[in-house]
Design a protein around this motif. Structure first.
Motif, PDB file in Angstrom:
ATOM      1  N   SER A  52       0.835  -1.201   0.000  1.00 20.34           N
ATOM      2  CA  SER A  52       0.000   0.000   0.000  1.00 20.34           C
ATOM      3  C   SER A  52       0.872   1.254   0.000  1.00 20.34           C
ATOM      4  CB  SER A  52      -0.925  -0.016   1.217  1.00 20.34           C
ATOM      5  OG  SER A  52      -1.761   1.105   1.235  1.00 20.34           O
ATOM      6  N   MET A  53       1.917   1.268   0.851  1.00 21.16           N
ATOM      7  CA  MET A  53       2.824   2.414   0.868  1.00 21.16           C
ATOM      8  C   MET A  53       3.573   2.548  -0.450  1.00 21.16           C
ATOM      9  SD  MET A  53       6.205   3.208   3.219  1.00 21.16           S
ATOM     10  CE  MET A  53       5.385   3.445   4.796  1.00 21.16           C
ATOM     11  N   LEU A  54       4.093   1.445  -0.957  1.00 22.36           N
ATOM     12  CA  LEU A  54       4.892   1.507  -2.183  1.00 22.36           C
ATOM     13  C   LEU A  54       4.039   1.950  -3.365  1.00 22.36           C
ATOM     14  CD1 LEU A  54       7.587   1.125  -3.536  1.00 22.36           C
ATOM     15  CD2 LEU A  54       7.098  -1.324  -3.741  1.00 22.36           C
ATOM     16  N   GLU A  55       2.828   1.407  -3.495  1.00 22.58           N
ATOM     17  CA  GLU A  55       1.964   1.806  -4.607  1.00 22.58           C
ATOM     18  C   GLU A  55       1.596   3.283  -4.505  1.00 22.58           C
ATOM     19  OE1 GLU A  55       1.011   0.176  -7.339  1.00 22.58           O
ATOM     20  OE2 GLU A  55       2.245  -1.526  -6.750  1.00 22.58           O
ATOM     21  N   SER A  56       1.370   3.764  -3.282  1.00 25.18           N
ATOM     22  CA  SER A  56       1.044   5.182  -3.102  1.00 25.18           C
ATOM     23  C   SER A  56       2.211   6.067  -3.516  1.00 25.18           C
ATOM     24  CB  SER A  56       0.675   5.442  -1.635  1.00 25.18           C
ATOM     25  OG  SER A  56      -0.501   4.763  -1.271  1.00 25.18           O
ATOM     26  N   CYS A  57       3.408   5.699  -3.095  1.00 28.23           N
ATOM     27  CA  CYS A  57       4.568   6.525  -3.415  1.00 28.23           C
ATOM     28  C   CYS A  57       4.971   6.394  -4.877  1.00 28.23           C
ATOM     29  CB  CYS A  57       5.727   6.179  -2.485  1.00 28.23           C
ATOM     30  SG  CYS A  57       5.412   6.719  -0.780  1.00 28.23           S
ATOM     31  N   LYS A  58       4.629   5.285  -5.502  1.00 32.88           N
ATOM     32  CA  LYS A  58       4.835   5.176  -6.959  1.00 32.88           C
ATOM     33  C   LYS A  58       3.950   6.178  -7.693  1.00 32.88           C
ATOM     34  CE  LYS A  58       4.833   0.933  -8.640  1.00 32.88           C
ATOM     35  NZ  LYS A  58       4.525  -0.522  -8.699  1.00 32.88           N
ATOM     36  N   ARG A  59       2.758   6.420  -7.154  1.00 30.84           N
ATOM     37  CA  ARG A  59       1.913   7.456  -7.772  1.00 30.84           C
ATOM     38  C   ARG A  59       2.583   8.822  -7.695  1.00 30.84           C
ATOM     39  NH1 ARG A  59      -4.540   6.669  -6.447  1.00 30.84           N
ATOM     40  NH2 ARG A  59      -4.755   4.592  -7.375  1.00 30.84           N
ATOM     41  N   VAL A  60       3.214   9.093  -6.547  1.00 31.16           N
ATOM     42  CA  VAL A  60       3.943  10.357  -6.416  1.00 31.16           C
ATOM     43  C   VAL A  60       5.094  10.386  -7.398  1.00 31.16           C
ATOM     44  CG1 VAL A  60       5.265  11.821  -4.853  1.00 31.16           C
ATOM     45  CG2 VAL A  60       3.309  10.534  -3.984  1.00 31.16           C
ATOM     46  N   LEU A  61       5.824   9.288  -7.506  1.00 30.51           N
ATOM     47  CA  LEU A  61       6.959   9.198  -8.423  1.00 30.51           C
ATOM     48  C   LEU A  61       6.506   9.477  -9.850  1.00 30.51           C
ATOM     49  CD1 LEU A  61       9.623   6.360  -8.412  1.00 30.51           C
ATOM     50  CD2 LEU A  61       8.491   6.984 -10.520  1.00 30.51           C
ATOM     51  N   LEU A  62       5.400   8.872 -10.245  1.00 26.30           N
ATOM     52  CA  LEU A  62       4.931   9.018 -11.620  1.00 26.30           C
ATOM     53  C   LEU A  62       4.302  10.380 -11.869  1.00 26.30           C
ATOM     54  CD1 LEU A  62       3.403   5.452 -12.004  1.00 26.30           C
ATOM     55  CD2 LEU A  62       5.464   6.320 -13.122  1.00 26.30           C
ATOM     56  N   GLY A 107       5.350  13.336 -10.592  1.00 27.53           N
ATOM     57  CA  GLY A 107       6.396  14.337 -10.757  1.00 27.53           C
ATOM     58  C   GLY A 107       6.038  15.698 -10.207  1.00 27.53           C
ATOM     59  N   GLY A 108       4.816  15.864  -9.722  1.00 26.58           N
ATOM     60  CA  GLY A 108       4.422  17.145  -9.155  1.00 26.58           C
ATOM     61  C   GLY A 108       4.235  18.248 -10.172  1.00 26.58           C
ATOM     62  N   GLY A 109       4.139  17.858 -11.450  1.00 28.40           N
ATOM     63  CA  GLY A 109       3.978  18.876 -12.476  1.00 28.40           C
ATOM     64  C   GLY A 109       5.317  19.424 -12.934  1.00 28.40           C
ATOM     65  N   GLY A 110       5.332  20.028 -14.088  1.00 26.46           N
ATOM     66  CA  GLY A 110       6.546  20.671 -14.582  1.00 26.46           C
ATOM     67  C   GLY A 110       7.639  19.691 -14.961  1.00 26.46           C
ATOM     68  N   GLY A 111       7.295  18.403 -15.088  1.00 32.20           N
ATOM     69  CA  GLY A 111       8.280  17.421 -15.497  1.00 32.20           C
ATOM     70  C   GLY A 111       9.274  17.036 -14.427  1.00 32.20           C
ATOM     71  N   ARG A 112       9.074  17.495 -13.207  1.00 29.18           N
ATOM     72  CA  ARG A 112      10.009  17.158 -12.128  1.00 29.18           C
ATOM     73  C   ARG A 112       9.772  15.729 -11.669  1.00 29.18           C
ATOM     74  NH1 ARG A 112       8.947  21.901  -7.981  1.00 29.18           N
ATOM     75  NH2 ARG A 112       6.809  21.263  -8.473  1.00 29.18           N
ATOM     76  N   ALA A 113      10.839  15.059 -11.286  1.00 29.61           N
ATOM     77  CA  ALA A 113      10.755  13.637 -10.994  1.00 29.61           C
ATOM     78  C   ALA A 113      11.199  13.336  -9.573  1.00 29.61           C
ATOM     79  CB  ALA A 113      11.613  12.855 -11.988  1.00 29.61           C
ATOM     80  N   PHE A 114      10.837  12.150  -9.107  1.00 32.22           N
ATOM     81  CA  PHE A 114      11.300  11.609  -7.846  1.00 32.22           C
ATOM     82  C   PHE A 114      11.959  10.264  -8.112  1.00 32.22           C
ATOM     83  CE2 PHE A 114       7.671  14.218  -6.457  1.00 32.22           C
ATOM     84  CZ  PHE A 114       8.223  14.899  -5.382  1.00 32.22           C
ATOM     85  N   SER A 115      12.715   9.802  -7.139  1.00 34.38           N
ATOM     86  CA  SER A 115      13.112   8.402  -7.080  1.00 34.38           C
ATOM     87  C   SER A 115      12.602   7.845  -5.757  1.00 34.38           C
ATOM     88  CB  SER A 115      14.637   8.257  -7.170  1.00 34.38           C
ATOM     89  OG  SER A 115      15.255   8.802  -6.007  1.00 34.38           O
ATOM     90  N   ILE A 116      12.636   6.544  -5.615  1.00 33.60           N
ATOM     91  CA  ILE A 116      12.212   5.887  -4.379  1.00 33.60           C
ATOM     92  C   ILE A 116      13.344   5.006  -3.871  1.00 33.60           C
ATOM     93  CG2 ILE A 116      10.688   4.105  -3.421  1.00 33.60           C
ATOM     94  CD1 ILE A 116       8.442   5.190  -5.124  1.00 33.60           C
ATOM     95  N   THR A 117      13.649   5.154  -2.598  1.00 35.73           N
ATOM     96  CA  THR A 117      14.562   4.238  -1.924  1.00 35.73           C
ATOM     97  C   THR A 117      13.792   3.582  -0.793  1.00 35.73           C
ATOM     98  OG1 THR A 117      16.552   5.509  -2.450  1.00 35.73           O
ATOM     99  CG2 THR A 117      16.682   3.987  -0.585  1.00 35.73           C
ATOM    100  N   LEU A 118      13.656   2.273  -0.867  1.00 31.72           N
ATOM    101  CA  LEU A 118      12.899   1.544   0.147  1.00 31.72           C
ATOM    102  C   LEU A 118      13.872   0.912   1.132  1.00 31.72           C
ATOM    103  CD1 LEU A 118       9.713  -0.488  -0.521  1.00 31.72           C
ATOM    104  CD2 LEU A 118      11.397  -1.341   1.094  1.00 31.72           C
ATOM    105  N   LEU A 119      13.751   1.296   2.386  1.00 30.05           N
ATOM    106  CA  LEU A 119      14.576   0.725   3.440  1.00 30.05           C
ATOM    107  C   LEU A 119      13.947  -0.597   3.875  1.00 30.05           C
ATOM    108  CD1 LEU A 119      15.301   3.915   5.608  1.00 30.05           C
ATOM    109  CD2 LEU A 119      16.571   3.026   3.623  1.00 30.05           C
ATOM    110  N   VAL A 120      14.680  -1.670   3.704  1.00 32.25           N
ATOM    111  CA  VAL A 120      14.143  -3.010   3.951  1.00 32.25           C
ATOM    112  C   VAL A 120      14.650  -3.520   5.292  1.00 32.25           C
ATOM    113  CG1 VAL A 120      13.928  -5.359   3.082  1.00 32.25           C
ATOM    114  CG2 VAL A 120      14.099  -3.442   1.470  1.00 32.25           C
ATOM    115  N   MET A 121      13.751  -3.666   6.238  1.00 31.95           N
ATOM    116  CA  MET A 121      14.080  -4.344   7.489  1.00 31.95           C
ATOM    117  C   MET A 121      13.970  -5.851   7.278  1.00 31.95           C
ATOM    118  SD  MET A 121      11.942  -2.007  10.230  1.00 31.95           S
ATOM    119  CE  MET A 121      10.487  -1.870   9.181  1.00 31.95           C
ATOM    120  N   ARG A 122      14.835  -6.610   7.931  1.00 33.83           N
ATOM    121  CA  ARG A 122      14.703  -8.057   7.841  1.00 33.83           C
ATOM    122  C   ARG A 122      13.512  -8.476   8.684  1.00 33.83           C
ATOM    123  NH1 ARG A 122      19.681 -11.798   9.507  1.00 33.83           N
ATOM    124  NH2 ARG A 122      20.526 -10.797   7.626  1.00 33.83           N
TER     125      ARG A 122
END
Length: 486
Positions: free
Chosen positions: A19-29, A31-46
């Motif tokens: 749910s979190m990853l899909e939500s943040c992928k929407r933010v990534l895609l 770009g907030g307008g103006g062609g600006r982009a994001f990347s995602i770094t997922l911190l993985v706990m064991r």
């Protein structure tokens, strides 16, 4: 300059992580307008169990192949707390032990960090982000009603409220109808439990975040969202801005050739009641007998996903409550002759089933569900009315909201003191109502579910409320992006 990173710290359960990853992928895609982009770094706990570890790694492999700018940073292992009493206490404490490693990961980022996005159980780590000069957002994978409840819980606690299972009247939560004590979320019923203490703390720490990202929509939950935004949840203290960007659902992977879907293809429209109880839902034999009696007597077509107890059910179980049901031996669990007597109008499925595809099928007319929020959103997306059968976590509050506030469900009387037991006659009544063979409750629920289907789809469409909230969130993330302090 490199695209600013959204750094995610999800709880490892699929319902939280995806749910979190899909939500943040929407933010990534977006770009907030103006062609600006994001990347995602997922911190993985064991994760604390091998089964959960396998699931997380499978998600990581799938996302790595997506072509999106998603990276995975595996945090060093920590020793799980051995003295945790409750599941929620264990999860919150285990995540908290990762705080130094989260700090090191953030401080080592070479690119600007738009935000540290925290699972609700990781809310105390807002301190890590603040110390590094990075914005922090809590991701709420549950309902707006649960958000309003959690924010208000410290207020109730300070007021010295009695034990929830002992109060005579309803619990007053701004933005919600009066909540019956029987609908209070499981972890907070006992004020003497560590789980209760943790939920009070988590609700308090939500208020220290830069913002809250919620997998809901204004049109679905206008009351609780307005109460939070209007400052009524915590009198005298403004809550962080809430960005309701949902429903966020992963609807891309379909299983059109699955046997359950093929069986539905042969059924008339809206004729099948679907019974499914989530990734951790299973029943003792006595409850199975009641369900079979109800389904046999009500006469409606049914598709029932019936799982067996977790493999660890006879032992200590997974410390985080993440043990999954096993496949069922139907000959051993079902009463003799049940399958023969219901042959042709019912299918009992003993293993995993493609719930999203089933709910999307025109033959499905109702859903008996545990009421987990992801399942609820899938049902609403397809306009399927529900009969909620809560089992654990916040599901009793979800069930109350679906019936009393949204109106998309028929009530099902669940005996919480008997491990959420439901008598056959009660389930039969609810199924008949849900499927339209008797009563006004079902008709109203079906009409309201159809309305909410349109609400969900309009919200995420261009110009919709969730689309607008997503744009506001992306702009806020860009504006707040910063290089972490060392």
């Amino acid at each position: 300059m490199a695209a600013p990173a959204l750094v995610l710290l999800p709880e490892w359960g699929s319902g939280h992580l995806m749910s979190m990853l899909e939500s943040c992928k929407r933010v990534l895609l977006s770009g907030g307008g103006g062609g600006r982009a994001f990347s995602i770094t997922l911190l993985v706990m064991r994760p604390p169990t091998a089964e959960a570890t396998s699931e997380v790694e499978a998600h990581a492999r799938r996302e790595a192949a997506s072509g999106l700018d998603i990276r995975f940073h595996r945090l060093p292992a920590v020793e799980p707390p051995a003295d945790a009493i409750g599941v929620e206490e264990f999860i919150a404490r285990y995540i908290g032990l990762h705080a130094p490693h989260v700090r090191d990961a953030l401080a080592g980022m070479a690119r600007p960090v738009a935000a540290l996005v925290l699972d609700m159980f990781a809310a105390p780590l807002v301190d890590v982000a603040r110390d590094l000069g990075v914005p922090s957002y809590v991701f709420m994978s549950s309902t707006g009603a649960m958000l309003a409840f959690m924010l208000h819980l410290p207020v109730l606690h300070e007021a010295g409220a009695a034990e929830f299972d002992e109060v005579e009247g309803p619990v007053e939560v701004p933005g919600l109808p009066p909540v019956p004590p029987a609908s209070v979320p499981c972890p907070v019923v006992d004020k003497k439990s560590p789980n209760y203490t943790w939920f009070v703390r988590l609700g308090d720490r939500f208020m220290d975040a830069t913002g809250i990202i919620a997998n809901t929509a204004e049109g679905l939950e206008p009351g609780p969202l307005a109460a939070v935004a209007g400052g009524r949840s915590v009198p005298g203290r403004a809550a962080p801005p809430v960005y309701p960007i949902g429903p966020v659902l992963s609807l891309g992977d379909r299983s059109p050739s699955h046997e359950c879907v093929a069986w539905l293809d042969a059924q008339p429209p809206a004729s099948v009641v679907f019974l499914c109880f989530g990734s951790m839902g299973w029943f003792e034999p006595a409850q199975v007998v009641e369900i079979t009696a109800a389904l046999e007597r009500c006469g409606h077509r049914f598709l029932w996903v019936l799982r067996g107890p977790p493999s660890s059910a006879t032992g200590a179980g997974a410390p985080d409550g993440s043990e999954h049901p096993t496949d069922t031996n139907l000959d051993e669990l079902l009463p003799e002759g049940f399958l023969e007597r219901t042959k042709g109008r019912g299918l009992v499925w003993p293993t995993w089933a493609p719930q999203k595809d089933i709910l999307a099928h025109p033959a499905v007319g109702g859903f008996v569900t545990h009421g987990g929020w992801n399942s609820v959103l899938e049902s609403l997306w397809h306009g399927v009315p529900m009969a909620p059968w809560p089992l654990y976590a916040e599901q009793h509050l979800n069930a109350f909201e679906l019936v009393a506030d949204m109106g998309v469900a028929v009530p099902l009387r669940v005996d919480r003191k008997r491990d959420n037991f439901v008598e056959a006659a009660e389930l039969e009544r609810a199924v008949r109502s849900l499927m339209g063979s008797e009563g006004e409750e079902g008709r109203k629920a079906r009409e309201k579910a159809a309305e909410m289907k349109a609400v969900c789809r309009d919200a995420v469409a261009g110009g919709g409320s969730s689309h607008a909230a997503l744009q506001r969130l992306a702009e806020a993330l860009h504006d707040g992006a910063a290089i972490p302090k060392k």
